[in-house]
Design a protein around this motif. Structure first.
Motif, PDB file in Angstrom:
ATOM      1  N   ASP A 252      -6.866  -5.711   7.754  1.00 37.83           N
ATOM      2  CA  ASP A 252      -7.009  -4.997   6.493  1.00 37.83           C
ATOM      3  C   ASP A 252      -5.804  -5.211   5.582  1.00 37.83           C
ATOM      4  O   ASP A 252      -5.827  -4.810   4.426  1.00 37.83           O
ATOM      5  N   LEU A 253      -4.751  -5.855   6.078  1.00 34.49           N
ATOM      6  CA  LEU A 253      -3.622  -6.196   5.203  1.00 34.49           C
ATOM      7  C   LEU A 253      -4.081  -7.116   4.077  1.00 34.49           C
ATOM      8  O   LEU A 253      -3.504  -7.109   2.995  1.00 34.49           O
ATOM      9  N   THR A 254      -5.137  -7.901   4.337  1.00 36.89           N
ATOM     10  CA  THR A 254      -5.623  -8.810   3.290  1.00 36.89           C
ATOM     11  C   THR A 254      -6.354  -8.048   2.182  1.00 36.89           C
ATOM     12  O   THR A 254      -6.677  -8.639   1.156  1.00 36.89           O
ATOM     13  N   SER A 255      -6.637  -6.764   2.409  1.00 36.46           N
ATOM     14  CA  SER A 255      -7.325  -6.004   1.358  1.00 36.46           C
ATOM     15  C   SER A 255      -6.340  -5.463   0.318  1.00 36.46           C
ATOM     16  O   SER A 255      -6.756  -4.949  -0.715  1.00 36.46           O
ATOM     17  N   LEU A 256      -5.041  -5.583   0.594  1.00 40.30           N
ATOM     18  CA  LEU A 256      -4.055  -5.010  -0.323  1.00 40.30           C
ATOM     19  C   LEU A 256      -3.837  -5.894  -1.542  1.00 40.30           C
ATOM     20  O   LEU A 256      -3.743  -7.121  -1.426  1.00 40.30           O
ATOM     21  N   SER A 257      -3.749  -5.253  -2.692  1.00 40.80           N
ATOM     22  CA  SER A 257      -3.384  -5.997  -3.902  1.00 40.80           C
ATOM     23  C   SER A 257      -1.917  -6.410  -3.798  1.00 40.80           C
ATOM     24  O   SER A 257      -1.188  -5.910  -2.920  1.00 40.80           O
ATOM     25  N   ILE A 258      -1.476  -7.278  -4.677  1.00 38.14           N
ATOM     26  CA  ILE A 258      -0.055  -7.675  -4.663  1.00 38.14           C
ATOM     27  C   ILE A 258       0.826  -6.444  -4.878  1.00 38.14           C
ATOM     28  O   ILE A 258       1.811  -6.244  -4.175  1.00 38.14           O
ATOM     29  N   ALA A 259       0.434  -5.612  -5.833  1.00 38.69           N
ATOM     30  CA  ALA A 259       1.244  -4.436  -6.156  1.00 38.69           C
ATOM     31  C   ALA A 259       1.373  -3.509  -4.944  1.00 38.69           C
ATOM     32  O   ALA A 259       2.468  -2.985  -4.656  1.00 38.69           O
ATOM     33  N   THR A 260       0.275  -3.327  -4.199  1.00 45.31           N
ATOM     34  CA  THR A 260       0.295  -2.442  -3.033  1.00 45.31           C
ATOM     35  C   THR A 260       1.069  -3.088  -1.882  1.00 45.31           C
ATOM     36  O   THR A 260       1.869  -2.433  -1.208  1.00 45.31           O
ATOM     37  N   ALA A 261       0.833  -4.389  -1.661  1.00 35.93           N
ATOM     38  CA  ALA A 261       1.534  -5.090  -0.583  1.00 35.93           C
ATOM     39  C   ALA A 261       3.042  -5.092  -0.840  1.00 35.93           C
ATOM     40  O   ALA A 261       3.846  -4.944   0.083  1.00 35.93           O
ATOM     41  N   ARG A 262       3.404  -5.250  -2.086  1.00 34.04           N
ATOM     42  CA  ARG A 262       4.818  -5.247  -2.479  1.00 34.04           C
ATOM     43  C   ARG A 262       5.488  -3.931  -2.052  1.00 34.04           C
ATOM     44  O   ARG A 262       6.583  -3.936  -1.500  1.00 34.04           O
ATOM     45  N   GLU A 263       4.796  -2.815  -2.269  1.00 33.04           N
ATOM     46  CA  GLU A 263       5.330  -1.511  -1.873  1.00 33.04           C
ATOM     47  C   GLU A 263       5.452  -1.411  -0.361  1.00 33.04           C
ATOM     48  O   GLU A 263       6.458  -0.957   0.176  1.00 33.04           O
ATOM     49  N   GLY A 264       4.380  -1.836   0.333  1.00 34.48           N
ATOM     50  CA  GLY A 264       4.364  -1.784   1.800  1.00 34.48           C
ATOM     51  C   GLY A 264       5.496  -2.607   2.399  1.00 34.48           C
ATOM     52  O   GLY A 264       6.123  -2.193   3.383  1.00 34.48           O
ATOM     53  N   LEU A 265       5.756  -3.758   1.817  1.00 32.09           N
ATOM     54  CA  LEU A 265       6.837  -4.615   2.323  1.00 32.09           C
ATOM     55  C   LEU A 265       8.195  -3.969   2.089  1.00 32.09           C
ATOM     56  O   LEU A 265       9.058  -3.974   2.961  1.00 32.09           O
ATOM     57  N   ARG A 266       8.359  -3.386   0.918  1.00 30.45           N
ATOM     58  CA  ARG A 266       9.649  -2.757   0.604  1.00 30.45           C
ATOM     59  C   ARG A 266       9.904  -1.547   1.491  1.00 30.45           C
ATOM     60  O   ARG A 266      11.033  -1.273   1.873  1.00 30.45           O
ATOM     61  N   LYS A 267       8.815  -0.831   1.810  1.00 26.87           N
ATOM     62  CA  LYS A 267       8.969   0.366   2.667  1.00 26.87           C
ATOM     63  C   LYS A 267       8.946   0.015   4.147  1.00 26.87           C
ATOM     64  O   LYS A 267       8.934   0.912   4.988  1.00 26.87           O
ATOM     65  N   LYS A 268       8.863  -1.278   4.467  1.00 29.32           N
ATOM     66  CA  LYS A 268       8.832  -1.769   5.853  1.00 29.32           C
ATOM     67  C   LYS A 268       7.637  -1.225   6.643  1.00 29.32           C
ATOM     68  O   LYS A 268       7.727  -0.990   7.844  1.00 29.32           O
ATOM     69  N   GLU A 269       6.528  -0.978   5.984  1.00 26.90           N
ATOM     70  CA  GLU A 269       5.316  -0.546   6.688  1.00 26.90           C
ATOM     71  C   GLU A 269       4.730  -1.699   7.494  1.00 26.90           C
ATOM     72  O   GLU A 269       4.028  -1.497   8.475  1.00 26.90           O
ATOM     73  N   PHE A 270       4.971  -2.899   7.041  1.00 22.09           N
ATOM     74  CA  PHE A 270       4.592  -4.113   7.770  1.00 22.09           C
ATOM     75  C   PHE A 270       5.550  -5.207   7.311  1.00 22.09           C
ATOM     76  O   PHE A 270       6.243  -5.048   6.291  1.00 22.09           O
TER      77      PHE A 270
END
Lengths: 95, 488
Positions: free
Chosen positions: B3-21
């Motif tokens: 489901d990581l592929t369902s994230l938009s760039i904007a959402t993935a960017r946040e997740g990466l910065r927060k170290k969620e994945f």
């Protein structure tokens, strides 16, 4: 203006594309249908109109006349189908 | 994890910065998705090892809090972009085996900002086509299908691989290019967002040339915000491209969410002509209504030379293509087919290396540039461009942005359109924008009666991409997102 088979052969020669004799008729037909469609442009009076040369009117950029790249002949011939000692190889052109 | 592929760039960017994945986890999810979607034929080359290495570098940067604007975001790259050491063939047989020793400016900008490359995307040969049926690597399949049908549909073209990959979530976004509609038409066919920026906004350096006065790079993305994020990184001022315009790149994302209250939106009456389908007309009216409800003012305008844009394009583009494609001679790169002498070698190589559509356009281009015809064709077409540009300049005194449909129809089936001129008519709403050098964006706005996505196009003033993002976001907010049901 209509393209005949001799014109197709001449244009293909100019474009350096070998066209098989059996395809010349088909190509003439295709080119004519495209050119016929383009002919509607003749309806427009363009007598006093300047051709467009740029999208935005900016002065063409010029850079200082200094060498910024080079000395990499191997990179230049890297993708050549035939090369030797950093030269392109071609069939003999001078007798 | 997929489901990581369902994230938009904007959402993935946040997740990466927060170290969620991690960037590597995100990249692995995409690599797996790419493998499962091979039936779409969107990727012609997958670069999973390169993607993993780039993702690891991104993770190291993110750990230090140093990530760039696209850090760890996996992208697909249209095969027209030179990528150092990686297959770059414009999906043509004539560039067989070509691996550039340099990187295009646009892709270099993306890697500078931390993006990860998943592979090279399928496209029409030399970007000549509107259905991705001219690729040497075969057709691309649209993830969308008609209601109650399993029949394959085209993704549009020439950026068909880019549009299909973005719609299928097998990349977070993709690079594309647009000479007559090659970003906006496939975006409309796949329910994605595509923007062709102003000519001169993105560097053309390292992008295989088709028609140099029309070609422009841009992104295809899942939503308007992601397209804004992508364009911010792709655009730059480049000393290596003399047509790259010396203007700072704005933060396009800031335009999203701004009100369209008081914005003057032009509806060009000439676009209604020639038997527009009721479905497309209704979509167009609905889009105007949505903007009106948000406070925009709808103004009827006239762009009288609209109908001449496409025929003039089919002089300018083939003429420039015939000149640009003269370099494929069997000597410097790619395919060589031997002959009796050097001219015979050129002719054999070009006959075997170029597909039928490319040959047709080279012949048209050679004909219109040949002795005695230059004024009658090319100069006349360039004069028509002046008139088209003038139409828009006059419109800008009355409106801030123009709203039109993106395409005359939804996606069609492979083989459905075989007549070249009929195929060219796909670009009827998009091509004026290239002729005038203006920016245009396609945004999904509705569905056809067969359940396929339909897009609207917004056209802006030169270098006013921000108004396009603002207005497209206002349409998107009402229209919602379009997601292809997964069948692959």
């Amino acid at each position: 203006m209509s393209v005949d088979q001799a014109t197709v052969r001449r244009v293909a020669k100019l474009a350096r594309i070998k066209v098989k004799e059996e395809n010349v008729g088909r190509l003439a037909g295709e080119l004519n249908s495209i050119l016929h469609w383009i002919e509607q442009l003749n309806e427009v009076d363009v007598e006093v109109i300047e051709p467009m040369t740029a999208v935005v009117n900016v002065k063409m950029k010029k850079r200082a006349d200094i060498v910024t790249d080079g000395n990499n002949p191997h990179d230049v011939v890297e993708n050549a189908p035939a090369a030797e000692d950093d030269y392109f190889l071609v069939p003999k052109v001078i007798e | 994890m997929n489901d990581l592929t369902s994230l938009s760039i904007a959402t993935a960017r946040e997740g990466l910065r927060k170290k969620e994945f991690s960037a590597l986890e995100l990249t692995e999810a995409y690599i797996a998705a790419v493998e499962k979607a091979r039936i779409l034929n969107a990727y012609i080359v997958e670069t999973p090892d390169k993607a993993r290495a780039m993702a690891k570098t991104s993770d190291a940067r993110l750990a230090k809090g140093e990530g760039g604007a696209l850090e760890g975001i996996p992208l697909g790259i249209k095969d027209l972009y030179a990528t150092k050491g990686v297959h770059t063939q414009a999906c043509s047989h004539i560039l067989d085996g070509f691996k550039p020793t340099y990187e295009s400016t646009v892709t270099a900008n993306l890697w500078r900002d931390g993006a990860v490359m998943l592979g090279k995307l399928n496209m029409d040969e030399f970007a000549m086509g509107s259905s991705n049926e001219t690729s040497y690597y075969g057709n691309v399949i649209n993830p969308w299908r008609r209601k109650n049908s399993n029949a394959a549909l085209v993704p549009g073209g020439s950026s068909g691989g880019s549009a299909s990959a973005v719609a299928a979530h097998i990349c977070a976004a993709a690079t594309a290019t647009d000479t007559g509609g090659s970003i906006r038409q496939p975006a409309a066919f796949t329910g994605t967002v595509g923007i062709k920026p102003t000519y001169g906004r993105c560097s053309r350096w390292g992008i295989v040339a088709f028609a140099s006065s029309l070609d422009q790079a841009g992104p295809i993305a899942r939503d308007v915000r992601d397209a804004a994020i992508m364009l911010k990184s792709m655009a730059s001022v480049d000393p290596k491209d003399t047509t790259s315009v010396d203007l700072p790149v704005p933060d396009y994302e800031k335009a999203i969410g701004k009100s369209v209250k008081g914005l003057r939106v032009g509806i060009p009456k000439e676009y209604r002509a020639d038997g527009m389908s009721a479905e497309i007309e209704a979509l167009w009216d609905k889009g105007a209504q949505w903007l009106k409800e948000q406070g925009a003012e709808i103004v009827e305008i006239s762009l009288p030379h609209t109908k001449y844009a496409l025929p003039a394009y089919y002089i300018v583009a083939p003429a420039e293509a015939s000149s640009n494609l003269a370099r494929y001679d069997g000597v410097r790169y790619g395919l060589r087919v031997p002959g009796d002498d050097i001219v015979d070698m050129y002719e054999n190589t070009r006959a075997a290396g170029f597909g039928p559509e490319v040959q047709r356009r080279i012949l048209i281009g050679t004909y219109v540039l040949s002795a005695g015809y230059y004024d009658a064709y090319y100069v006349r077409a360039q004069k028509i461009r002046t008139l088209i540009k003038r139409d828009f300049e006059q419109a800008w005194s009355k409106v801030d942005v123009v709203l039109t449909p993106a395409t005359p129809s939804p996606a069609f089936a492979p083989g459905e359109i075989s007549d070249p001129v009929q195929m060219y008519l796909n670009d009827i709403f998009t091509v004026t924008v290239n002729m005038a050098g203006l920016p245009g964006i396609a945004v999904p706005a509705g569905s056809s009666k067969e359940g396929l996505p339909l897009g609207l196009q917004l056209i802006g003033k030169a270098f006013d991409e921000e108004t396009l993002f603002r207005t497209a976001a206002a349409i998107e907010q009402v229209a919602g997102g379009y997601h292809a049901p997964k069948w692959w």
